[in-house]
Design a protein around this motif. Structure first.
Motif, PDB file in Angstrom:
ATOM      1  N   MET A 319       0.850  -1.192   0.000  1.00 17.96           N
ATOM      2  CA  MET A 319       0.000   0.000   0.000  1.00 17.96           C
ATOM      3  C   MET A 319       0.876   1.229   0.000  1.00 17.96           C
ATOM      4  O   MET A 319       1.704   1.406   0.861  1.00 17.96           O
ATOM      5  N   ASN A 320       0.718   2.053  -0.995  1.00 19.62           N
ATOM      6  CA  ASN A 320       1.470   3.295  -1.004  1.00 19.62           C
ATOM      7  C   ASN A 320       0.546   4.388  -1.486  1.00 19.62           C
ATOM      8  O   ASN A 320       0.290   4.533  -2.669  1.00 19.62           O
ATOM      9  N   ASP A 323       1.183   6.698  -4.345  1.00 17.20           N
ATOM     10  CA  ASP A 323       1.032   6.156  -5.686  1.00 17.20           C
ATOM     11  C   ASP A 323      -0.431   6.036  -6.094  1.00 17.20           C
ATOM     12  O   ASP A 323      -0.730   5.455  -7.117  1.00 17.20           O
TER      13      ASP A 323
HETATM   14  C1  LIG Z   1       5.753   5.286  -1.560  1.00 14.29           C
HETATM   15  O1  LIG Z   1       6.226   5.807  -2.789  1.00 14.29           O
HETATM   16  C2  LIG Z   1       7.042   6.951  -2.634  1.00 14.29           C
HETATM   17  C3  LIG Z   1       7.329   7.499  -4.007  1.00 14.29           C
HETATM   18  O2  LIG Z   1       7.633   6.462  -4.904  1.00 14.29           O
HETATM   19  C4  LIG Z   1       8.309   6.557  -1.870  1.00 14.29           C
HETATM   20  O3  LIG Z   1       9.121   7.666  -1.687  1.00 14.29           O
HETATM   21  C5  LIG Z   1       7.895   5.977  -0.522  1.00 14.29           C
HETATM   22  O4  LIG Z   1       9.031   5.488   0.156  1.00 14.29           O
HETATM   23  C6  LIG Z   1       6.905   4.832  -0.695  1.00 14.29           C
HETATM   24  N1  LIG Z   1       6.409   4.433   0.607  1.00 14.29           N
HETATM   25  C7  LIG Z   1       6.196   3.160   0.938  1.00 14.29           C
HETATM   26  C8  LIG Z   1       5.657   2.929   2.301  1.00 14.29           C
HETATM   27  O5  LIG Z   1       6.451   2.234   0.173  1.00 14.29           O
END
Ligand SMILES: *[C@@H]1O[C@H](CO)[C@@H](O)[C@H](O)[C@H]1NC(C)=O
Ligand SMILES: *[C@@H]1O[C@H](CO)[C@@H](O)[C@H](O)[C@H]1NC(C)=O
Ligand SMILES: *[C@@H]1O[C@H](CO)[C@@H](O)[C@H](O)[C@H]1NC(C)=O
Ligand SMILES: *[C@@H]1O[C@H](CO)[C@@H](O)[C@H](O)[C@H]1NC(C)=O
Ligand SMILES: *[C@@H]1O[C@H](CO)[C@@H](O)[C@H](O)[C@H]1NC(C)=O
Ligand SMILES: *[C@@H]1O[C@H](CO)[C@@H](O)[C@H](O)[C@H]1NC(C)=O
Ligand SMILES: *[C@@H]1O[C@H](CO)[C@@H](O)[C@H](O)[C@H]1NC(C)=O
Ligand SMILES: *[C@@H]1O[C@H](CO)[C@@H](O)[C@H](O)[C@H]1NC(C)=O
Length: 573
Positions: A319-320, A323
């Protein structure tokens, strides 16, 4: 007019520091942009923080128009409607892909537009209807006449880049379905206000308050209680190809040792080493040392612990939010659609407010659920834990997604046991996106006819898809998370109902018959005789607003709760 356009575009060209000549030659493209999706107001809970940095790389997904969605939906209806000539004749992966793969001219149109703009696309879905591109915010703003900005989700502090509107070239209308993430604002917090995965959870101090009853439910809801209440057999399933899948979102994990202790305590008749398989989508992990969030444990304990001996898979979805928030939903369904033999039952206990997601996106996901349903999978979603979903200062109820999708089975909650009544938190109501599907028309009309005002109430839209479809107990579920806890929510009800369907599918497989697949056309016809109608209780838990459980279908408990013996009888076993 022409001058103004050239001026505006020249400014953009200068800003992007790209070749002036090239950009000037491609000017007409921009003039031919047409608004594709928009949102009028920033969704409740979000605020505009400011412009997004022009250099930030956006990862965008592009959905192409599928060539024959109507054909897919007709096929789904044919294989899911009992007594029809094609009932149970589920489609193969190839057959489904033939309906949803984009037409050749759509691929040509979108690909030539992408290459004219120096963009490389990656194919994301098995049918080729999803592509991914990466580009800077500045270029995306230009390409889509968008205003990608930074929005803050107030309660969680999570920031995300979204636009309130975007356009696409007029020449791509009918070829390009949607661009994501753009106008969708799903709640990024696992315990967000819109859709709490678990209504609440509390440590069980003692069983001193146990209620005497002929049912073994006095010490809370346990597998023994549900088995007694719904006649769920303890006999182990025998068909290893009959699979039940549980999705895990928002970083929820399922602990192996908690399941083992749960089985020792609550299923002493089972082998306590009975385990589940984990698959990872989007780098989702089932890291046992991660802090315990209990949704995953509840879902696994009430599938492995109820669907005795049915192989259970936990799909850990990464989950991000930055994104897009729904990448996990898109990737999870494409992961299952890519399989030759997807699980026959899928249960998900997470969801969103319908209005927070663009309708093009809910359509796309809903059609993906229709594809999996046509393949023979029963897809169950918890209806939500916010009652009718009234939000602060809103004059209308807030239906939930994916429960709003007509091609999934939405499971609401009951509470108590003698008798079971509607749980006050059980989400239900009517979609503002989808009209009442034909399988449900009579049931909904009967409900609406008995309302005072017969559906003229402006807080809800009785021409919409009504949900939930069915319900199951959702109160006081005993889970083991290092100590006994009691949990509440439709997220307990959905795994319970899913387990019952998986056990039915095992019996059907033994009889050489296909699985039940998409359930709703069956539930609203033959199935209703095998459900116990819930006629009391309400979900008026928000300023006394909501719905009441009534005889027949209602938007709190649907058609009612399952009775395994009667279900066996109506499927002819
Ligand atoms: C979510 O995506 C961003 C941008 O790609 C990145 O900087 C971040 O570390 C990611 N977070 C997780 C929890 O994967
Ligand atoms: C597109 O892909 C090709 C081949 O992988 C590569 O040579 C080119 O630089 C890429 N273009 C962009 C704009 O990323
Ligand atoms: C509750 O649990 C206690 C202790 O295990 C047991 O003696 C009692 O019968 C249970 N009550 C009900 C109603 O199931
Ligand atoms: C219980 O299951 C485990 C793991 O599948 C297996 O090794 C063990 O033999 C089983 N025990 C019994 C008593 O069947
Ligand atoms: C279940 O499977 C996991 C992963 O393979 C393993 O670590 C765990 O020990 C297993 N649990 C039991 C009770 O065998
Ligand atoms: C709701 O309305 C009240 C009174 O107008 C206002 O004070 C409050 O900020 C509003 N709440 C939201 C969430 O808009
Ligand atoms: C009511 O639902 C229908 C779909 O059945 C939809 O077309 C209409 O826009 C909805 N009305 C409102 C006010 O959302
Ligand atoms: C709704 O149910 C609650 C109990 O859960 C009850 O106290 C209340 O009176 C009911 N409201 C209506 C309008 O029936």
């Amino acid at each position: 007019m022409l001058v103004a356009n050239i001026l505006a575009l020249s400014l953009l060209t200068a800003l992007h520091a790209t070749s002036g000549i090239c950009k000037l030659l491609s000017l007409p493209r921009s003039r031919a942009l047409q608004l594709h999706e928009k949102r009028d107001v920033i969704p409740l809970g979000f605020t505009l923080a400011g412009p997004a940095s022009p250099e930030t790389t956006l990862k965008l997904r592009i959905a192409l128009v599928q060539n024959n969605v109507d054909g897919l939906l007709n096929a789904l209806n044919d294989v899911s409607t009992p007594d029809g000539a094609d009932y149970g004749k589920h489609l193969s992966k190839t057959e489904v892909e033939q309906y949803v793969s984009p037409k050749a001219d759509s691929l040509t149109a979108v690909n030539s537009w992408l290459s004219a703009n120096d963009l490389n696309a990656t194919k994301l879905s098995p049918a080729g209807d999803w592509l991914a591109i990466e580009l800077p915010v500045s270029k995306a703003n230009d390409l889509f006449n968008a205003d990608f900005s930074l929005f803050t989700h107030e309660s969680s502090g999570v920031q995300a880049i979204r636009t309130m509107a975007y356009s696409i070239p007029a020449s791509l209308k009918g070829h390009l379905n949607l661009v994501y993430p753009t106008t969708s604002f799903p709640d990024p917090s696992a315990s967000g206000s819109t859709f709490v995965p678990l209504k609440y959870i509390k440590r069980v101090e003692s069983d001193s308050s146990s209620i005497p009853s002929p049912l073994p439910c006095g010490n809370g809801t346990t597998p023994a209680c549900l088995q007694a209440l719904y006649g769920i057999p303890t006999t182990p399933a025998v068909n290893p190809s009959n699979q039940l899948a549980v999705t895990g979102h928002f970083g929820n994990i399922a602990h192996y040792d908690f399941l083992q202790q749960f089985l020792i305590d609550y299923r002493p008749d089972m082998n306590s080493s009975t385990n589940f398989t984990v698959v990872s989508v989007d780098d989702g992990s089932n890291d046992q040392s991660a802090p315990s969030v209990t949704e995953g444990d509840l879902d696994i304990q009430y599938t492995v612990g109820l669907a005795t001996n049915v192989p259970v898979t936990y799909i850990a979805v990464g989950m991000n939010y930055t994104d897009g928030g729904l990448d996990g939903y898109l990737d999870m369904i494409n992961y299952l659609l890519a399989q030759d033999s997807p699980p026959q039952v899928l249960t998900t206990s997470y969801g969103f407010s319908e209005s927070s997601i663009s309708q093009a996106l809910t359509n796309n996901l809903c059609n993906a659920y229709a594809q999996l349903g046509a393949r023979g999978t029963s897809i169950l979603f918890a209806s939500g834990d916010s009652g009718a979903g009234c939000t602060a200062n809103s004059t209308a109820f807030a239906p939930t997604f994916p429960s709003n999708c007509p091609y999934v089975t939405s499971v609401g909650a009951t509470q108590g046991f003698s008798p079971e009544v509607a749980a006050s938190f059980s989400s239900g109501g009517f979609s503002n996106y989808y009209s009442t599907p034909s399988y449900q028309k009579a049931a909904v009309a009967e409900y609406v006819a008995q309302l005072s005002g017969a559906g003229t109430d402006t807080r809800f839209n009785v021409s919409g898809r009504g949900f939930p479809d069915v319900s199951a107990k959702g109160d006081d579920f005993r889970v083991w998370v290092g100590s006994p806890f009691a949990s509440y929510g439709t997220s307990a009800s959905s795994p319970t109902f899913a387990s019952i369907i998986a056990l039915l599918n095992d019996r059907l497989a033994s009889a050489g018959r296909p699985p039940l697949g998409f359930l709703n056309p069956f539930l609203y016809t033959k199935g209703v005789a095998a459900l116990t109608d819930i006629v009391a209780g309400n979900n008026t838990n928000c300023n006394n607003q909501g719905f009441e459980a009534t005889p027949g279908w209602d938007p709190v408990t649907g058609l009612g709760t399952p009775d395994f013996a009667k279900l066996l009888a109506v499927v002819g076993l």
